[in-house]
Write an enzyme that holds these catalytic residues in place. Structure first.
Site, PDB file in Angstrom:
ATOM      1  N   GLN A 344       0.820  -1.213   0.000  1.00  0.00           N
ATOM      2  CA  GLN A 344       0.000   0.000   0.000  1.00  0.00           C
ATOM      3  C   GLN A 344       0.849   1.256   0.000  1.00  0.00           C
ATOM      4  O   GLN A 344       0.348   2.350  -0.266  1.00  0.00           O
ATOM      5  CB  GLN A 344      -0.937   0.002   1.198  1.00  0.00           C
ATOM      6  CG  GLN A 344      -0.245   0.158   2.554  1.00  0.00           C
ATOM      7  CD  GLN A 344      -1.214   0.021   3.702  1.00  0.00           C
ATOM      8  OE1 GLN A 344      -1.658  -1.080   4.027  1.00  0.00           O
ATOM      9  NE2 GLN A 344      -1.551   1.140   4.346  1.00  0.00           N
ATOM     10  N   CYS A 350      -5.326   0.335   3.394  1.00  0.00           N
ATOM     11  CA  CYS A 350      -5.432  -1.094   3.717  1.00  0.00           C
ATOM     12  C   CYS A 350      -6.847  -1.608   3.508  1.00  0.00           C
ATOM     13  O   CYS A 350      -7.051  -2.761   3.116  1.00  0.00           O
ATOM     14  CB  CYS A 350      -4.971  -1.348   5.146  1.00  0.00           C
ATOM     15  SG  CYS A 350      -5.871  -0.394   6.397  1.00  0.00           S
ATOM     16  N   HIS A 489      -6.656  -1.646  11.427  1.00  0.00           N
ATOM     17  CA  HIS A 489      -6.009  -2.069  10.189  1.00  0.00           C
ATOM     18  C   HIS A 489      -6.815  -3.224   9.605  1.00  0.00           C
ATOM     19  O   HIS A 489      -7.445  -3.980  10.343  1.00  0.00           O
ATOM     20  CB  HIS A 489      -4.571  -2.505  10.485  1.00  0.00           C
ATOM     21  CG  HIS A 489      -3.784  -2.941   9.283  1.00  0.00           C
ATOM     22  ND1 HIS A 489      -3.607  -2.150   8.182  1.00  0.00           N
ATOM     23  CD2 HIS A 489      -3.107  -4.113   9.020  1.00  0.00           C
ATOM     24  CE1 HIS A 489      -2.855  -2.783   7.295  1.00  0.00           C
ATOM     25  NE2 HIS A 489      -2.561  -3.973   7.779  1.00  0.00           N
ATOM     26  N   ASN A 509      -1.059  -9.518   4.397  1.00  0.00           N
ATOM     27  CA  ASN A 509      -0.993  -8.089   4.694  1.00  0.00           C
ATOM     28  C   ASN A 509      -0.774  -7.305   3.404  1.00  0.00           C
ATOM     29  O   ASN A 509      -0.634  -7.881   2.319  1.00  0.00           O
ATOM     30  CB  ASN A 509       0.122  -7.812   5.707  1.00  0.00           C
ATOM     31  CG  ASN A 509      -0.136  -6.561   6.523  1.00  0.00           C
ATOM     32  OD1 ASN A 509      -1.008  -5.758   6.214  1.00  0.00           O
ATOM     33  ND2 ASN A 509       0.649  -6.372   7.572  1.00  0.00           N
TER      34      ASN A 509
END
Length: 541
Positions: A344, A350, A489, A509
């Protein structure tokens, strides 16, 4: 003695070759210190190749006399007003937003304190060696190079510049980082420059000339912008190695501050790893940043009460019975339906990455395993009317609502991820993928999450990111600092497993493949660690 020429050519994986020629003929081998112009306009593009390729076009304006500078990355503009005796410095950020459900576009202006002399925009390269000349666009261009090696890390810099009116004008700057022992090229940054002008129109550096109204600009929230740790070398050397590996250049006044932050993080990591807990930490790209600076990594908000997702279709008793038939270990990556890990970058997006990954994985399963790389950038650009704030954060259920109404294109058609807020281009797409709905996994039920993964595909879930998680390296992550906190997140759960009797989640992630276990973290399922099982959504195709 007869003359000789020895040529070393190194072919890198990025399709260009550097040839270092050593010869006993006349050659200008003087060291050069770059002298950039004090006023200029330039266009160009920056290409970063590491975990993935990120290409950003730019335009830049700089005036030392006005103490102002500006850089545009596509539709996102930044004006830098350097501090004066009367006023603090200010950075203005202008970018497009969609203002209604018909995707009508408007402009947003926000501001932040800027305490430097002015954004020079061109890098400080130190001393370089002249190795030759070439002609590019009717300019005699000097080829300047430097190479630095610290232990196993090496950095090569090549600057192509020409001399005009007492200054160096950039054509291309290439910075390569690689590890000697592996013989591997770790990262490459190429900056191409063109359309140089020696004078700028002062109006181009005046934010008041923008269509966006910056007179009442809001403050920017949440943004500001490998080695073995078991060594007996100095902390100063560790910082030098970090700088070279991650291609970091600091202003003179910033160096000592960054070193102090880095060394505090280094001490913390070393102390943690001495405890021999279930996971290890390591120095990574975040090591010279403060918690405040890394707020952009926490770009997910709590879900809104006015959204009603589909309830999980099974009771707790049914879930407990059905889960008995599931395998002990399950990994959707083995089905080929999970897209590669992305980064990102310096953008609080996110929410867009976990939403696109969840939807894309579910679509891929429905389509027989054909991986779909959906466009996170389209969500950033187009979904503002759904209470989503682009690079300043958003909630997953809002993103799901948006995709139900407008759909999401593939990245190859919409364009690459830019890590900035851009203009919405959705109406020009030939294919948009719609979801019919989205469901919420029964909160705090590990069995329900297992069943959702097995039946519906990857799940977008909120977690609480702790300081330790930012430096996660490997192992099963369990952190008591997550207790009594809020989700901040969003990640994508793609599977689960059991190790030494403890269940863990396989979590994708959006911080690049260089973080964690190739971009993934194994998150302990014990005690709903880091709140992953509180609010989690799956796509209904």
């Amino acid at each position: 003695m007869s003359s000789y020429i020895l040529t070393f050519c190194v072919l890198f994986i990025v399709n260009f070759t550097w040839c270092f020629r050593l010869e006993n003929k006349d050659r200008d081998t003087r060291e050069h210190k770059i002298k950039w112009p004090t006023e200029f306009y330039l266009k160009g593009e920056e290409i970063k190749m590491k975990d993935s390729t990120l290409e950003k076009p730019f335009e830049m304006w700089y005036s030392a006399s006005l103490k102002r500078s500006r850089v545009d990355h596509g539709a996102e503009k930044r004006y830098y007003y350097a501090p004066t005796d009367e006023n603090d410095g200010t950075m203005y950020l202008i970018h497009p937003v969609t203002i209604d459900h018909d995707l009508t576009t408007g402009l947003s202006c926000s501001e932040d304190v800027y305490d430097k002399r002015g954004a020079l925009l061109l890098p400080r390269l130190g001393k370089l060696q002249h190795v030759g000349n070439k002609t590019i666009d009717d300019h005699v261009v000097e080829i300047l190079r430097s190479s630095k090696t610290i232990k196993d890390m090496k950095m090569n810099i090549e600057a192509l510049v020409y001399w005009q009116d007492g200054y160096h004008i950039p054509v291309r700057i290439t910075i390569q980082q690689y590890t000697n022992s592996r013989g591997s090229l770790d990262s490459v940054t190429i900056s191409n420059y063109y359309n140089f002008k020696s004078k700028v129109d002062p109006s181009d550096l005046d934010v008041e000339n923008e269509e966006a109204d910056c007179s009442n600009a809001t403050a920017i929230e949440g943004r500001s912008n490998y080695w073995d740790l078991n060594y007996n070398r100095t902390r100063d050397l560790a910082f030098k190695r970090f700088q070279n590996y991650h291609n970091v250049l600091y202003d003179v006044g910033e160096y000592e501050m960054r070193k102090a932050i880095f060394q505090d993080n280094l001490d913390k990591i070393i102390e943690h790893n001495k405890k021999n807990l279930s996971y290890k930490m390591e120095i990574n790209q975040f090591a010279d940043k403060t918690e405040e600076e890394l707020k952009y990594l926490s770009g997910t908000w709590m879900s809104r009460d006015d959204h009603v997702p589909l309830p999980f279709p099974y009771t707790e008793a049914e879930i407990d019975e059905m889960v008995q038939a599931l395998p002990d270990d399950f990994d959707l990556r083995l089905e080929g339906v999970i897209s590669p890990v992305k980064n990102q970058d310096n953008c609080g997006s996110c929410w867009a990455f976990c939403s696109a990954a969840s939807i894309g994985g579910s679509l891929a399963r429905r389509n027989g395993g054909r991986d779909l790389a959906l466009s996170e950038q389209s969500l950033i650009d187009c979904a503002w009317a759904y209470n989503l704030m682009g690079c300043d954060g958003g909630a997953v259920d809002d993103a799901m609502q948006y995709v139900m109404q407008h759909g999401i294109p593939v990245e190859s058609e919409y364009g690459p991820y830019m890590a900035i807020n851009g203009y919405c281009n959705l109406k020009n797409m030939s294919k948009l993928y719609i979801i019919t709905g989205y469901g919420q996994v029964t909160p705090r039920s590990p069995n329900a999450l297992k069943l959702a993964l097995y039946k519906y595909g990857p799940v977008a879930a909120g977690v609480h990111v702790t300081s330790n998680m930012k430096f996660y390296s490997n192992g099963i992550f369990y952190d008591v600092d997550c207790d009594n906190k809020l989700q901040n997140h969003c990640v994508t759960v793609v599977g689960y497993g059991v190790r030494d009797g403890d269940t863990y989640w396989i979590v994708k992630n959006s911080w690049g493949e260089g973080w964690g276990e190739g971009g993934y973290i194994l998150l302990s399922a014990t005690n709903n660690n880091c709140l992953l099982n509180d609010i989690a959504y799956y796509s209904v195709i």
